[in-house]
Write a protein that holds these residues in place. Structure first.
Motif, mmCIF file in Angstrom:
data_model
loop_
_atom_site.group_PDB
_atom_site.id
_atom_site.type_symbol
_atom_site.label_atom_id
_atom_site.label_comp_id
_atom_site.label_asym_id
_atom_site.label_seq_id
_atom_site.Cartn_x
_atom_site.Cartn_y
_atom_site.Cartn_z
ATOM 1 N N ARG A 206 37.961 53.046 45.848
ATOM 2 C CA ARG A 206 39.348 53.114 46.323
ATOM 3 C C ARG A 206 40.159 51.983 45.686
ATOM 4 N N LEU A 207 41.200 52.334 44.953
ATOM 5 C CA LEU A 207 42.007 51.363 44.215
ATOM 6 C C LEU A 207 43.402 51.301 44.796
ATOM 7 N N SER A 208 43.881 50.085 45.013
ATOM 8 C CA SER A 208 45.284 49.882 45.348
ATOM 9 C C SER A 208 45.820 48.748 44.494
ATOM 10 N N LEU A 209 47.050 48.900 44.013
ATOM 11 C CA LEU A 209 47.682 47.878 43.184
ATOM 12 C C LEU A 209 49.160 47.852 43.512
ATOM 13 N N ARG A 210 49.638 46.663 43.832
ATOM 14 C CA ARG A 210 51.033 46.477 44.216
ATOM 15 C C ARG A 210 51.586 45.273 43.476
ATOM 16 N N ALA A 211 52.777 45.409 42.911
ATOM 17 C CA ALA A 211 53.430 44.315 42.199
ATOM 18 C C ALA A 211 54.830 44.123 42.757
#
Length: 812
Positions: A206-211
């Motif tokens: 499970r991947l999450s990426l927030r910028a």
């Protein structure tokens, strides 16, 4: 034998699972999730990476995960969280950290270890995870954002792609648990080659990426992600759920940067210089274009590489000379030598490029040596500046088009880095999971540029930039004046190219003791940059009378610019400088300055930034098991997006998953193996039987191809100047089976020449004198051969048994 029928409804097959691949409700792989949270402020990003592990087995587990990080990122903190407890990691010398980790596991305590194996390849190992338990590890890092042509790029890699591993396998225990054996050329190959999942493997991580983006007072015109579908809310960008860890995340931010000098008040500065409005100097060039045609370039990458190479040929003018080399396991030329860039020769080169397809292994040393040989016969502008005005000096340029997926980076730097540093090296990296760290190191050595192309859609825009970069830089021969700089701390100055601001950092004496108290200046905690403190234009920054003057030559005339300083409260400046400085020291170590090891460790621990010689270790004080974990698992990684992989045969029964198939040739000539976990419960990878073939470039390095320590670096020992030649002589000597006396006599003459080149060397001269006996009647060939092996082994720093230098991560 009784056959029991099963209800099909109770035994539904898993899609894309393959023979022998089973799934339980608990799963079978330990890595559950990867979360990336970035806060971008101006040209600096603070990032926190969180990895979640779970033990699906009935016994205590050790989980290992090999993963990438941005190659210029400074890792400044590491924590482990388990059973409601948070354990802070401690940065130590790497051998000591591993000893602490192993001791904790043997005593039944939880522990976690974070190590760097390449500038952009890291390993997390978590031990004594109890059955059903979840453990979370966090890495905190700061990274600079490259800025070109009005846009900054936040690139975050998500998968370590398979790399070509040359060399003969080494005896003894492997350094890691990967699928490739350690070799003489890549002694830690087993640490950088994690197993690879079959394409379409169900239930990915499970991947999450927030910028979160703060333009830091600048006008943010556009944000664009080129390889992922993202959701945007204001200046926050987030990955769509369901994305896989199979390609780089790339976010481009369009805004105008400005010239600035930032001072952290504690002795670290960062200088950014926007290119001046100058006309580009037109100097005749000798250009050698190297095109990687290895198997890993199959598919869209080969198409893009051919187009890029052809566009580069089209940029050449009638005053230039050029050569085109295509390489895999062999090197082919469009024509012999350097030829004038006439219409006819450029047409011949493009015609040759149009016939190139992908095949074989990425043997990069041979074409680099050949390029160096073609260019060293011509005096460069730097060597004969007085001839530049007369038009007889030429700019020497190497252009490499590749995905950079090789494992022998240190060997390449050692044997070719010194010669490349006397030329201009431009690199075009083509891949969705490119080896950016190595390609950036190559370009940095040659004061050139590294352009990364992640898709065919990006190729045209990138080629416009490449066309401008391959031309002569606007300003060369740069130097700094103004601050009391600490010796050997300023990062590589390079040159100023059109559209590319120059960024330099370093340490200076008499650092300010006070911090800015202007309104809005807040602290930076945990390495995550607060919005109001990271850029010269922030209200939290205060002007100071300190300034730096940067000087150079623009078109042969003196040029300089004075930049006033601004004090900012931003610890990320020091961390980013320390990471760049450590990378410079590590490159010098790879090129032969082995006495730098203690200095590298001291710098890393003093400034709290992870490097290859140190490691973070987090150890729980509580005992949770009776001893070391009973099961060990290496987390397999996704196949990189855009790679055309060979057909996969079904997995043997009993394996939990498979990697690349042994029966089919792998892209890039990688050692093909079937890997998984065996049935013994050891968790060790299963390898295909038989050693990997020995693959080496045709021809060995000659005098002049060896490294030369950069001018600012102190020479550890005169022998370092010819060390690559001695290593090559030793390797050839070990293969001589017949007519040894004649070979030994010739070897003696070559060693005498090397000793003379050094201005005298007692041991080399003595061995050369002993080998003169090979020409006399009754000479003992076996005794002379053994003596030569003994002396050369000692001089090259290896052991008599293997002749190999033990890498620092395997020393006792």
């Amino acid at each position: 034998m009784k056959i029991i029928s099963l209800d099909p409804a109770q035994c539904r097959p898993e899609p894309d699972a393959g023979m022998g691949a089973l799934r339980t409700e608990r799963g079978n792989l330990p890595l559950e999730s990867v979360d990336v949270a970035a806060r971008i402020s101006g040209l600096i990003a603070g990032v926190e990476v969180t990895q979640g592990f779970r033990n699906p087995f009935d016994v205590a587990l050790e989980a290992t995960y090999v993963f990438p990080l941005p190659d210029r990122a400074a890792v400044t903190a590491f924590t482990m969280e388990a059973d409601g407890r948070v354990i802070e990691g401690v940065l130590k010398e790497r051998g000591q950290a591993r000893a602490d980790y192993d001791r904790a596991l043997s005593e039944g305590r939880r522990a976690a270890l974070a190590e760097e194996d390449r500038p952009d390849v890291f390993t997390i190992t978590v031990g004594n995870i109890l059955p059903g338990e979840r453990v979370t590890v966090r890495l905190t890092l700061s990274q600079p954002l490259p800025y070109e042509d009005g846009a900054a790029t936040f690139r975050f890699p998500l998968v370590v792609a398979p790399r070509y591993i040359p060399g003969a396998p080494l005896d003894g225990a492997p350094a890691g648990g990967g699928v490739a054996p350690d070799t003489g050329a890549v002694p830690d190959a087993s640490r950088i080659t994690p197993p690879v999942l079959l394409p379409g493997f169900p239930h990915p991580v499970r991947l999450s990426l927030r910028a979160d983006v703060d333009p830091a007072g600048l006008e943010l015109r556009e944000m664009a992600s080129s390889l992922h579908v993202v959701e945007r809310e204001g200046t926050t960008v987030e990955l769509r759920p369901g994305e896989r860890l199979d390609r780089d995340f790339i976010l481009r931010l369009s805004f105008e940067a400005s010239t600035a000098l930032l001072l952290d008040g504690e002795g670290t500065f960062q200088l950014t210089v926007v290119p001046p409005a100058l006309e580009e100097a037109r100097v005749p060039r000798d250009v050698v274009l190297l095109l990687d045609r290895s198997g890993s370039m199959t598919g869209w990458k080969m198409v893009a590489a051919r187009r890029a190479a052809a566009r580069i040929v089209d940029t050449l003018t009638s005053g230039d000379r050029f050569a085109v080399l295509t390489f895999d396991s062999v090197v082919e030329q469009a024509f012999d030598g350097l030829r004038p860039a006439s219409d006819r020769n450029r047409y011949r080169a493009v015609e040759h490029l149009s016939r190139v397809d992908a095949r074989g292994g990425t043997e990069l040393l041979a074409p680099l040596h050949q390029a160096i040989s073609l260019l060293t016969a011509v005096p460069s502008v730097e060597e004969r500046p007085e001839a530049a005005a007369a038009g007889s000096a030429r700019d020497r340029v190497v252009v490499l088009v590749t995905d950079g997926q090789v494992g022998n980076e240190d060997q390449i730097l050692e044997q070719a880095g010194g010669a490349l540093s006397a030329m201009r090296v431009h690199v075009v990296g083509i891949d969705r999971a490119v080896n950016a760290g190595f390609l950036g190191r190559l370009a940095g050595l040659g004061a050139g540029r590294c352009e990364l192309v992640e898709s065919e859609d990006r190729l045209d825009a990138a080629m416009e930039q490449i066309h401008r970069r391959i031309g002569a830089p606007l300003v060369t021969d740069l130097s700094l004046k103004g601050l009391d700089l600490e010796p050997d701390t300023v990062t590589h100055l390079g040159s100023i190219f059109p559209g590319v601001p120059l960024t330099v950092s370093g340490r200076y004496r008499n650092g300010f003791t006070g911090q800015s108290t202007a309104r809005g200046a807040g602290p930076v905690t945990g390495g995550i940059i607060d919005r109001d403190t990271s850029h010269a234009s922030d209200q939290g920054a205060a002007r100071h009378e300190e300034a730096i003057t940067i000087r150079g030559l623009a078109g042969g005339s003196p040029w300089e610019q004075t930049v006033p300083g601004t004090v900012v409260s931003n610890p990320a400046l020091r961390a980013i400088w320390a990471r760049a400085h450590l990378r410079d020291l590590e490159d010098r170590y790879a090129m032969g300055e082995h006495d730098l090891e203690s200095r590298i460790v001291e710098t890393s621990t003093t400034y709290g930034v992870l490097c290859r010689f140190t490691a973070y270790v987090a150890v729980d004080t509580r005992q949770v098991t009776d001893g070391a974990p009973e099961h060990r698992v290496i987390q397999p990684v996704e196949p990189p997006s855009g790679w055309e992989l060979p057909a996969m045969p079904a997995a043997p029964s009993g394996m939990m998953f498979t990697t690349m198939a042994a029966a089919a040739p792998m892209p890039g000539g990688f050692a093909a193996e079937v890997s998984g976990f065996d049935d013994s419960g050891s968790g060790r990878p299963v390898r295909a039987a038989g050693p990997a073939p020995r693959l080496r470039p045709a021809g060995m390095p000659k005098l002049g191809f060896g490294k030369a320590v950069p001018p600012q670096a102190p020479v550890r020992h005169q022998l370092d100047l010819v060390l690559p030649q001695l290593v090559a002589e030793l390797e050839r000597l070990k293969t001589v089976a017949t007519d040894r006396l004649a070979y030994l006599a010739d070897l003696g003459s070559r060693l005498a020449a090397l000793a003379s080149y050094l201005g005298g060397h007692d041991e080399l001269s003595a061995l050369a004198g002993e080998l003169e006996a090979a020409e006399r009647p009754g000479a003992d060939a076996d005794a002379l051969w053994a003596r030569a092996v003994e002396v050369l082994t000692r001089l090259t720093g290896g052991s008599p048994e293997t002749g190999e230098r033990r890498p620092f991560w395997k020393r006792g």
